[in-house]
Design a protein around this motif. Structure first.
Motif, PDB file in Angstrom:
ATOM      1  N   PRO A 111      34.172  12.209   5.781  1.00 49.37           N
ATOM      2  CA  PRO A 111      33.627  11.454   4.655  1.00 49.37           C
ATOM      3  C   PRO A 111      33.163  10.061   5.068  1.00 49.37           C
ATOM      4  CG  PRO A 111      36.017  11.520   4.540  1.00 49.37           C
ATOM      5  CD  PRO A 111      35.622  12.402   5.676  1.00 49.37           C
ATOM      6  N   ALA A 112      32.097   9.602   4.419  1.00 45.38           N
ATOM      7  CA  ALA A 112      31.559   8.266   4.672  1.00 45.38           C
ATOM      8  C   ALA A 112      30.906   7.763   3.384  1.00 45.38           C
ATOM      9  CB  ALA A 112      30.543   8.299   5.813  1.00 45.38           C
ATOM     10  N   ALA A 153      28.135  13.855   4.192  1.00 53.81           N
ATOM     11  CA  ALA A 153      26.745  14.012   3.789  1.00 53.81           C
ATOM     12  C   ALA A 153      26.173  15.380   4.166  1.00 53.81           C
ATOM     13  CB  ALA A 153      25.894  12.902   4.401  1.00 53.81           C
ATOM     14  N   ALA A 154      26.485  15.867   5.360  1.00 55.66           N
ATOM     15  CA  ALA A 154      25.945  17.156   5.799  1.00 55.66           C
ATOM     16  C   ALA A 154      26.467  18.299   4.931  1.00 55.66           C
ATOM     17  CB  ALA A 154      26.289  17.404   7.263  1.00 55.66           C
ATOM     18  N   LYS A 155      27.759  18.255   4.600  1.00 54.35           N
ATOM     19  CA  LYS A 155      28.344  19.308   3.769  1.00 54.35           C
ATOM     20  C   LYS A 155      27.804  19.233   2.335  1.00 54.35           C
ATOM     21  CE  LYS A 155      31.243  20.411   7.157  1.00 54.35           C
ATOM     22  NZ  LYS A 155      31.092  19.240   8.044  1.00 54.35           N
ATOM     23  N   LEU A 156      27.656  17.999   1.827  1.00 56.08           N
ATOM     24  CA  LEU A 156      27.118  17.836   0.474  1.00 56.08           C
ATOM     25  C   LEU A 156      25.678  18.326   0.400  1.00 56.08           C
ATOM     26  CD1 LEU A 156      27.293  16.839  -2.430  1.00 56.08           C
ATOM     27  CD2 LEU A 156      26.685  14.546  -1.610  1.00 56.08           C
ATOM     28  N   ARG A 157      24.895  18.031   1.423  1.00 53.28           N
ATOM     29  CA  ARG A 157      23.497  18.484   1.424  1.00 53.28           C
ATOM     30  C   ARG A 157      23.432  20.010   1.406  1.00 53.28           C
ATOM     31  NH1 ARG A 157      18.672  16.172   2.465  1.00 53.28           N
ATOM     32  NH2 ARG A 157      19.665  14.235   3.162  1.00 53.28           N
ATOM     33  N   ARG A 158      24.292  20.646   2.153  1.00 50.72           N
ATOM     34  CA  ARG A 158      24.260  22.113   2.164  1.00 50.72           C
ATOM     35  C   ARG A 158      24.642  22.675   0.799  1.00 50.72           C
ATOM     36  NH1 ARG A 158      27.613  26.446   5.919  1.00 50.72           N
ATOM     37  NH2 ARG A 158      26.599  28.278   5.044  1.00 50.72           N
ATOM     38  N   ALA A 159      25.647  22.076   0.156  1.00 44.78           N
ATOM     39  CA  ALA A 159      26.053  22.529  -1.176  1.00 44.78           C
ATOM     40  C   ALA A 159      24.914  22.332  -2.182  1.00 44.78           C
ATOM     41  CB  ALA A 159      27.295  21.774  -1.633  1.00 44.78           C
ATOM     42  N   MET A 160      24.263  21.164  -2.123  1.00 44.83           N
ATOM     43  CA  MET A 160      23.157  20.902  -3.037  1.00 44.83           C
ATOM     44  C   MET A 160      21.972  21.830  -2.769  1.00 44.83           C
ATOM     45  SD  MET A 160      22.922  16.806  -3.638  1.00 44.83           S
ATOM     46  CE  MET A 160      21.406  17.116  -4.572  1.00 44.83           C
ATOM     47  N   ASP A 161      21.698  22.094  -1.498  1.00 48.52           N
ATOM     48  CA  ASP A 161      20.594  23.011  -1.169  1.00 48.52           C
ATOM     49  C   ASP A 161      20.792  24.362  -1.849  1.00 48.52           C
ATOM     50  OD1 ASP A 161      19.169  21.238   0.383  1.00 48.52           O
ATOM     51  OD2 ASP A 161      20.033  21.902   2.285  1.00 48.52           O
ATOM     52  N   VAL A 236      32.658  21.544  -1.295  1.00 48.73           N
ATOM     53  CA  VAL A 236      32.944  20.405  -2.175  1.00 48.73           C
ATOM     54  C   VAL A 236      34.442  20.107  -2.221  1.00 48.73           C
ATOM     55  CG1 VAL A 236      32.782  19.542  -4.545  1.00 48.73           C
ATOM     56  CG2 VAL A 236      30.861  20.791  -3.541  1.00 48.73           C
ATOM     57  N   ASP A 237      35.257  21.153  -2.368  1.00 46.81           N
ATOM     58  CA  ASP A 237      36.720  20.960  -2.404  1.00 46.81           C
ATOM     59  C   ASP A 237      37.218  20.281  -1.135  1.00 46.81           C
ATOM     60  OD1 ASP A 237      36.761  22.180  -4.848  1.00 46.81           O
ATOM     61  OD2 ASP A 237      37.684  24.052  -4.168  1.00 46.81           O
ATOM     62  N   GLY A 238      36.629  20.633   0.005  1.00 43.22           N
ATOM     63  CA  GLY A 238      37.096  20.109   1.283  1.00 43.22           C
ATOM     64  C   GLY A 238      36.932  18.615   1.438  1.00 43.22           C
ATOM     65  N   GLN A 239      36.107  17.992   0.600  1.00 43.40           N
ATOM     66  CA  GLN A 239      35.922  16.540   0.689  1.00 43.40           C
ATOM     67  C   GLN A 239      36.416  15.832  -0.567  1.00 43.40           C
ATOM     68  OE1 GLN A 239      31.626  15.563   0.918  1.00 43.40           O
ATOM     69  NE2 GLN A 239      31.297  17.765   0.727  1.00 43.40           N
ATOM     70  N   GLY A 240      37.388  16.472  -1.235  1.00 42.60           N
ATOM     71  CA  GLY A 240      38.003  15.846  -2.395  1.00 42.60           C
ATOM     72  C   GLY A 240      37.141  15.837  -3.630  1.00 42.60           C
ATOM     73  N   GLY A 241      36.165  16.724  -3.698  1.00 39.97           N
ATOM     74  CA  GLY A 241      35.262  16.775  -4.835  1.00 39.97           C
ATOM     75  C   GLY A 241      35.598  17.895  -5.803  1.00 39.97           C
ATOM     76  N   ILE A 242      34.788  17.994  -6.842  1.00 42.73           N
ATOM     77  CA  ILE A 242      34.928  19.021  -7.875  1.00 42.73           C
ATOM     78  C   ILE A 242      33.558  19.646  -8.088  1.00 42.73           C
ATOM     79  CG2 ILE A 242      35.499  19.492 -10.291  1.00 42.73           C
ATOM     80  CD1 ILE A 242      37.122  16.875 -10.283  1.00 42.73           C
ATOM     81  N   VAL A 243      33.515  20.967  -8.211  1.00 47.30           N
ATOM     82  CA  VAL A 243      32.288  21.636  -8.620  1.00 47.30           C
ATOM     83  C   VAL A 243      32.628  22.542  -9.782  1.00 47.30           C
ATOM     84  CG1 VAL A 243      32.555  23.489  -6.901  1.00 47.30           C
ATOM     85  CG2 VAL A 243      30.306  23.030  -7.900  1.00 47.30           C
ATOM     86  N   GLU A 244      31.812  22.513 -10.823  1.00 44.84           N
ATOM     87  CA  GLU A 244      32.139  23.246 -12.039  1.00 44.84           C
ATOM     88  C   GLU A 244      30.885  23.621 -12.796  1.00 44.84           C
ATOM     89  OE1 GLU A 244      34.632  20.425 -14.008  1.00 44.84           O
ATOM     90  OE2 GLU A 244      32.943  19.331 -14.907  1.00 44.84           O
ATOM     91  N   LEU A 261      34.115   7.973  -6.070  1.00 42.76           N
ATOM     92  CA  LEU A 261      33.302   6.777  -5.912  1.00 42.76           C
ATOM     93  C   LEU A 261      33.811   5.959  -4.742  1.00 42.76           C
ATOM     94  CD1 LEU A 261      32.914   5.611  -9.628  1.00 42.76           C
ATOM     95  CD2 LEU A 261      31.081   6.438  -8.136  1.00 42.76           C
ATOM     96  N   ALA A 262      32.883   5.310  -4.021  1.00 43.41           N
ATOM     97  CA  ALA A 262      33.272   4.423  -2.934  1.00 43.41           C
ATOM     98  C   ALA A 262      33.787   3.119  -3.531  1.00 43.41           C
ATOM     99  CB  ALA A 262      32.087   4.167  -2.012  1.00 43.41           C
TER     100      ALA A 262
END
Length: 263
Positions: A111-112, A153-161, A236-244, A261-262
């Motif tokens: 994460p960054a 960022a790379a993991k989030l981009r793949r999820a969004m794609d 998403v879960d792997g970086q402390g996020g939520i998808v629903e 949030l940062a």
């Protein structure tokens, strides 16, 4: 080997005093055996199917150039169909292997701090050509321009794609896809809404299960493997996020990703 799990619980009276303890001994041997079998199957997919499939795809690509004359229209259609299905099978194998790695926790997350508005606009821009070819308009709605989140960022981009591609696929010609960015409480949210038949609305949380499909008929719109959303959830879960699945819209479906949030 025998895998046993023992669970103990205390029974308390109305004053909270322990008056008894009961336990449950559960035999997990069969579950462990099935998990090992699953790992073996995935290994076979990775090592035993990829090699011949690569050879098949290569041969299909070379075949037209080796013929003494151009293939007939019927033969060209068959070659195109074979190549398309070989590519689909390769993507399905890759998805299964990726999902297995994510579930085993061997995929690293880094994460960054990410400026979300610029990140989302850049991701959406890569889908404009596909959206235009499908007759679908796509736009970004920003409700918080200066919004930074913590994510890989790379993991989030793949999820969004995956979510944006799905939204385009399930929107009709002349429809639209909206990607909104907003902040609610301690999270940044990315909402991806389509104007299609509300594919995900009827599935709820089950939309993120393996092989989940809202319509299992042969006339189903598109030809996904049913693994994409399961991969999105792990990413998403792997970086402390939520998808629903967001609240059902009047027209279309909406999936959203919530990220820390940062500071």
């Amino acid at each position: 080997p025998v895998d046993l799990i023992f669970e103990a619980r205390a029974r308390r009276d109305v004053r909270g005093k322990i008056e008894g303890i009961f336990g449950i001994l559960r035999d997990e041997s069969e579950h462990a055996r099935l998990e090992r079998l699953k790992d073996e199957i995935v290994a076979v997919l990775g090592h035993e199917l990829r090699t011949p499939l690569t050879a098949i795809r290569g041969a299909l690509g070379l075949l037209p150039g080796l013929l003494d004359h151009p293939p007939s229209d019927a033969a060209a259609v068959l070659l195109e169909s074979a190549g398309r299905n070989a590519d689909r099978l390769a993507r399905m194998i890759d998805d299964l292997l990726d999902l297995d790695r994510l579930e085993r926790g061997v995929v690293p997350f880094v994460p960054a701090r990410v400026a979300l508005d610029a990140f989302v606009r850049g991701t959406v821009a890569t889908h404009r050509e596909a959206a235009g070819a499908a007759g679908v308009t796509i736009r970004v709605l920003t409700h918080a321009a200066a919004l930074d989140c913590l994510c890989d960022a790379a993991k989030l981009r793949r999820a969004m794609d995956c979510l944006i591609a799905n939204a385009i696929k399930f929107s009709p010609v002349g429809g639209s896809v909206e990607v909104a960015v907003r902040a609610i409480a301690d999270r940044a949210w990315i909402e991806i809404a389509d104007s299609g038949p509300g594919f995900h609305a009827g599935l709820g949380a089950a939309a993120f299960d393996r092989f989940a499909q809202a319509d299992g008929s042969t006339t189903r719109h598109g030809s996904g493997s049913g693994l994409g959303l399961a991969i999105v959830k792990r990413l998403v879960d792997g970086q402390g996020g939520i998808v629903e699945v967001a609240a059902e819209r009047r027209n279309g479906g909406c999936l959203r990703i919530g990220l820390p949030l940062a500071a």
